[in-house]
Scaffold this motif. Sequence first.
Motif, PDB file in Angstrom:
ATOM      1  N   PRO A  44       0.806  -1.234   0.000  1.00 15.54           N
ATOM      2  CA  PRO A  44       0.000   0.000   0.000  1.00 15.54           C
ATOM      3  C   PRO A  44       0.837   1.281   0.000  1.00 15.54           C
ATOM      4  O   PRO A  44       0.339   2.336  -0.382  1.00 15.54           O
ATOM      5  N   THR A  45       2.103   1.195   0.431  1.00 13.56           N
ATOM      6  CA  THR A  45       2.839   2.444   0.690  1.00 13.56           C
ATOM      7  C   THR A  45       4.141   2.634  -0.091  1.00 13.56           C
ATOM      8  O   THR A  45       4.608   3.775  -0.212  1.00 13.56           O
ATOM      9  N   ALA A  46       4.762   1.571  -0.570  1.00 11.14           N
ATOM     10  CA  ALA A  46       6.093   1.731  -1.197  1.00 11.14           C
ATOM     11  C   ALA A  46       5.973   2.470  -2.522  1.00 11.14           C
ATOM     12  O   ALA A  46       5.232   2.047  -3.411  1.00 11.14           O
ATOM     13  N   ARG A  47       6.709   3.581  -2.619  1.00 13.68           N
ATOM     14  CA  ARG A  47       6.652   4.367  -3.861  1.00 13.68           C
ATOM     15  C   ARG A  47       7.965   4.312  -4.623  1.00 13.68           C
ATOM     16  O   ARG A  47       8.052   4.767  -5.762  1.00 13.68           O
ATOM     17  N   SER A  48       9.007   3.782  -3.972  1.00 18.88           N
ATOM     18  CA  SER A  48      10.293   3.716  -4.673  1.00 18.88           C
ATOM     19  C   SER A  48      11.022   2.416  -4.360  1.00 18.88           C
ATOM     20  O   SER A  48      10.850   1.828  -3.284  1.00 18.88           O
ATOM     21  N   VAL A  49      11.825   1.999  -5.338  1.00 15.16           N
ATOM     22  CA  VAL A  49      12.767   0.896  -5.160  1.00 15.16           C
ATOM     23  C   VAL A  49      14.146   1.461  -5.473  1.00 15.16           C
ATOM     24  O   VAL A  49      14.313   2.188  -6.460  1.00 15.16           O
ATOM     25  N   VAL A  50      15.113   1.144  -4.612  1.00 17.91           N
ATOM     26  CA  VAL A  50      16.513   1.469  -4.924  1.00 17.91           C
ATOM     27  C   VAL A  50      17.253   0.146  -5.052  1.00 17.91           C
ATOM     28  O   VAL A  50      17.071  -0.760  -4.222  1.00 17.91           O
ATOM     29  N   THR A  51      18.043   0.031  -6.107  1.00 11.82           N
ATOM     30  CA  THR A  51      18.720  -1.241  -6.350  1.00 11.82           C
ATOM     31  C   THR A  51      20.110  -1.015  -6.946  1.00 11.82           C
ATOM     32  O   THR A  51      20.461   0.107  -7.292  1.00 11.82           O
ATOM     33  N   GLY A  52      20.886  -2.091  -7.031  1.00 10.05           N
ATOM     34  CA  GLY A  52      22.203  -2.018  -7.654  1.00 10.05           C
ATOM     35  C   GLY A  52      22.152  -2.618  -9.053  1.00 10.05           C
ATOM     36  O   GLY A  52      21.222  -3.367  -9.381  1.00 10.05           O
ATOM     37  N   GLY A  53      23.177  -2.302  -9.854  1.00 13.72           N
ATOM     38  CA  GLY A  53      23.210  -2.784 -11.224  1.00 13.72           C
ATOM     39  C   GLY A  53      23.178  -4.303 -11.318  1.00 13.72           C
ATOM     40  O   GLY A  53      22.552  -4.866 -12.211  1.00 13.72           O
TER      41      GLY A  53
END
Length: 314
Positions: A44-53
């Motif tokens: 319901p709340t996650a608006r972003s994902v940060v990840t590595g190559g």
Amino acid sequence: MSKPDCLLMSPINDHLQARLEEIVTVHRYWEAEEAVAMLAQLAPTARSVVTGGGTGCPAEVIQALPNLEIIASFGVGYDAIDVDAARAAGVRVTNTPDVLNDCVAEVALALMLGLCHLVPQSDRYVREGRWEREGNMPLTAELTGRRVGILGLGRIGKAIATRLQAMKMRVVYHGRTEQADEPYAYYADPEAMARDVDWMVLAAPGTGETEGIVSRRVMEALGPQGCLVNVSRGSLVAEAALIELLEEGALGGAALDVFADEPRVPERLRGLDNVVLMPHQGSASHKTRRAMGDLVVANLQAQMRGDPLLTPVV
Ligand code: NAP
Ligand code: 8YV
């Protein structure tokens, strides 16, 4: 006010960690006991994902987060992100181009000099006391005056080419399109280029099209005196054939920062003396990793403010 939720796919450096925590609440996906439960909790709340190559982001994660707006990747190569799934879900994707060009180009040069001048072998020779016992090392080749073909004359490829010109090497390149403004000779066919050069440097992205582009035939064309350098992705090279050709002496040498199945590197490759190996360190300087982290944060902030993204892929 509570900060928006962000799913972090893999560990990141302290600088990026601290900067992220200023603007989002970070949830560490790789630490989740139940990945599915974490995704359900964040849906319901996650608006972003940060990840590595290397980690990227699979379709399952994108589809499990209906309010996801952006995947901000720490790296320029985004081959591990399911870009089609992101596009289909209306999710933006950003990467970190340009800020790492110089560092990756330096590493390419370090690999070439290391392989050519037997730097790792010489280091071992001194440490093992062999200089005293056995005398001088064998003579080496030189980069000076040799021909080098760059497969993928993009941002990083051009930064490598500039440095190789300073080494007095003759630079040519292969890509899908000729770049009329570049001073280097163009080859439409990678095998024809391999036949004409002493060194081949890979700097193209990992895509369906580039998978296995450095085939057995291309490496045979490079030949017993030829050397292969890879700072792009392991998927470009037919790795089993590479090992066989190196073992037989049908390919002179290889200097590799990237591999087919990282961090696993085949035992047979590790046993060879005509190779120089690095553990995917192309962008791994303090300065560059900091700049990459800042660009990840700048893209997230732009998305949060509704401003144009700095370095969008999708
Ligand atoms: P870029 O600016 O997009 O350049 C890529 C080049 O590859 C372009 O010149 C492109 O030319 C060529 N290319 C693309 N598809 C091709 C194909 N099918 N056949 C032949 N050439 C092709 O990318 P970049 O910023 O230089 O980064 C290149 C890659 O380096 C990244 O994607 C990443 O995988 C890798 N990388 C590795 C490290 C590391 O730590 N070792 C660090 C950073 C990046 P055309 O469009 O004319 O084909
Ligand atoms: C990083 C890379 O090591 O930018 C890329 O494509 O391969 C490297 O800079 C990697 O992305 C770390 O996450």
